[in-house]
Design an enzyme around this catalytic site. Structure first.
Site, PDB file in Angstrom:
ATOM      1  N   THR A  41     -69.673 -17.803 -24.334  1.00  0.00           N
ATOM      2  CA  THR A  41     -71.007 -17.130 -24.179  1.00  0.00           C
ATOM      3  C   THR A  41     -72.573 -17.807 -24.549  1.00  0.00           C
ATOM      4  OG1 THR A  41     -69.923 -15.164 -23.687  1.00  0.00           O
ATOM      5  CG2 THR A  41     -72.285 -14.886 -24.211  1.00  0.00           C
ATOM      6  N   HIS A  44     -73.575 -20.098 -22.231  1.00  0.00           N
ATOM      7  CA  HIS A  44     -74.065 -19.545 -21.289  1.00  0.00           C
ATOM      8  C   HIS A  44     -75.566 -19.003 -21.466  1.00  0.00           C
ATOM      9  CE1 HIS A  44     -70.841 -19.275 -18.085  1.00  0.00           C
ATOM     10  NE2 HIS A  44     -70.069 -18.801 -18.989  1.00  0.00           N
TER      11      HIS A  44
END
Length: 342
Positions: A41, A44
Site C-alpha cells: 500500500t 500505491h
C-alpha cells in the site's frame, strides 16, 4: 526527528528532519517507533492512488504498520503507560459511533484517522502520534520490529480468515493466491483456526517453499496453468479462495478457482474483477471484500503471535534505507515483510 515523507506523487520519498509529534488531546499517545512495516500500500500511496480517497496534505510521513514503546500519554489515558510495549491498530477510531460500538473499527463514522494514509503522519519515523484506543499492549520482552507488520498485513489476513472459519470445516479446501507478506500470515492463520486443506499458488518457488514450511498441504506454481491445476486438485474449485494479489489478471484467476457455492475473498487490489452474472446465479458463488481488521482481530492475532503460532518472516532495514526497502518490495525481492527500524 528523522522521518520518511512523500513530497510529490510518483517520486521517491525523502528522509527529512521534522519536529517530533505532540499530544493534541487527552486520549493521545506518543509512541517511540521500534519497527515500521513497509507495505505494498505504501507503493500505491507514493504513486498517488490514495490521494483522492484520503486527501492528505503534502508532504507527509508514510507508514501504517507500527509497533514500539509508549513515550508520552494524554491526561485521560488509562490503558497504557510510559514504557509499555505496544502494537498499534492502524486506524484510531472514535469508539462512540454505531460502527465502533459494533466492533467495526474500519467503518468508524466519527473522529477516525489513519496515520500514514490520511492527513496524519505515519510511523516511518522515530515517533508517532496515535490514540489510546489504537494501542494493544504486548509482553514487555516483545521486539516491536518482529511484530510491526502484524498491525496491518497481519490483521488484514487474520480478519479474512476469521470471517471464513464457518465455511472451512474438515473436508473443505482453501486456496491462498500470493504467499508474500500477507499471504504467509494467512496460511498460518488458516492452520491455527481451521481444519481445511490448504493449497498455495505463487509464481515464486521460494515463496512456495516457505508456504510448505508453515503449513501448506499443496503448492502450485503460477505459470499460466495454475487455474486448471487448482481445479484438478479441488475437483472443480475451492471452498474459499483468498486473493492476496488481485491485479494483473489474478483477480479473475481467483474467481475461476472458486468452486460452486464457494467464497472469493479479495484482499489485494489494483485490478478489475469481472464475471458473468450467470456465474453468481448458477454457481451461487460469493465475492467478499476485506479491509484491514478490527481491534479485536489484532488482539487475537497477538495471542497467536506471542504463542508462536503465527510468525512474521521479515527483512530489516534501517530508517535511512527506506528507499531500498520500497524499491526491493516493488521489485519483488522481499520474502515476507520489510521492516524499518529507526
Amino acid at each position: 526527528m528523522k522521518a520518511v515523507r512523500v513530497h510529490e506523487y510518483k517520486k521517491d520519498p525523502s528522509l527529512d528532519d521534522i519536529p517530533e509529534p505532540k499530544l493534541l488531546g487527552p486520549l493521545d499517545v506518543i509512541v517511540k517507533i521500534g519497527g515500521a512495516g513497509v507495505c505494498r500500500t505504501d507503493l500505491h500511496i507514493v504513486n498517488g492512488d490514495w490521494a483522492d480517497i484520503q486527501n492528505p496534505e503534502l508532504p507527509y510521513v508514510i507508514g501504517h504498520e507500527n509497533a514500539g514503546w509508549v513515550a508520552e500519554v494524554g491526561d485521560a489515558v488509562t490503558n497504557v503507560k510510559v514504557g509499555d510495549t505496544v502494537i498499534l491498530h492502524p486506524q484510531p477510531s472514535c469508539g462512540l459511533c454505531l460502527a465502533c460500538r459494533a466492533g467495526r473499527d474500519m467503518q468508524c463514522t466519527g473522529d477516525a484517522f489513519f496515520p500514514g494514509l490520511s492527513n496524519n503522519d505515519g510511523g516511518m519515523a522515530e515517533y508517532l502520534r496515535t490514540t489510546a484506543r489504537a494501542c494493544v499492549k504486548l509482553n514487555p520482552d516483545t521486539n516491536p520490529a518482529d511484530v510491526a507488520a502484524l498491525a496491518d498485513a497481519g490483521i488484514t489476513a487474520y480478519h479474512a480468515v476469521r470471517k471464513s472459519v464457518p465455511y472451512l470445516y474438515p473436508g473443505t479446501t482453501a486456496v491462498v493466491q500470493g504467499a508474500g507478506g500477507l499471504g504467509h500470515i494467512g496460511i498460518q492463520a488458516l492452520v491455527a483456526l481451521t481444519a481445511t486443506r490448504i493449497i498455495v499458488v505463487d509464481k515464486n518457488p521460494e515463496a512456495l517453499d516457505l508456504a510448505r514450511q508453515i503449513g501448506a498441504d499443496e503448492t502450485v506454481v503460477a505459470d499460466g496453468n495454475h487455474v486448471e491445476a487448482v481445479q484438478d486438485l479441488t475437483g472443480g474449485g475451492a471452498t474459499v479462495v483468498f486473493d492476496f494479489v488481485a491485479e494483473q489478471g489474478a483477480e479473475n484467476d481467483a474467481w475461476a478457482m472458486t468452486g460452486p457455492a464457494g467464497y472469493d475473498f479479495v484482499l489485494g487490489y489494483g485490478g478489475q474483477f469481472t464475471a458473468p452474472t450467470l456465474d453468481f446465479v448458477a454457481g451461487e458463488k460469493n465475492v467478499i471484500g476485506n479491509i484491514v481488521g478490527t481491534y479485536n482481530d489484532l488482539a487475537e492475532l497477538m495471542v497467536l503471535a506471542q504463542a508462536g503460532k503465527v510468525t512474521l518472516h521479515t527483512v530489516q532495514y534501517s530508517l535511512d534505507r527506506a528507499l531500498d526497502a520500497l524499491h526491493d518490495l516493488d521489485a519483488g525481492n522481499v520474502r515476507g515483510r520489510a521492516i524499518l527500524v529507526p
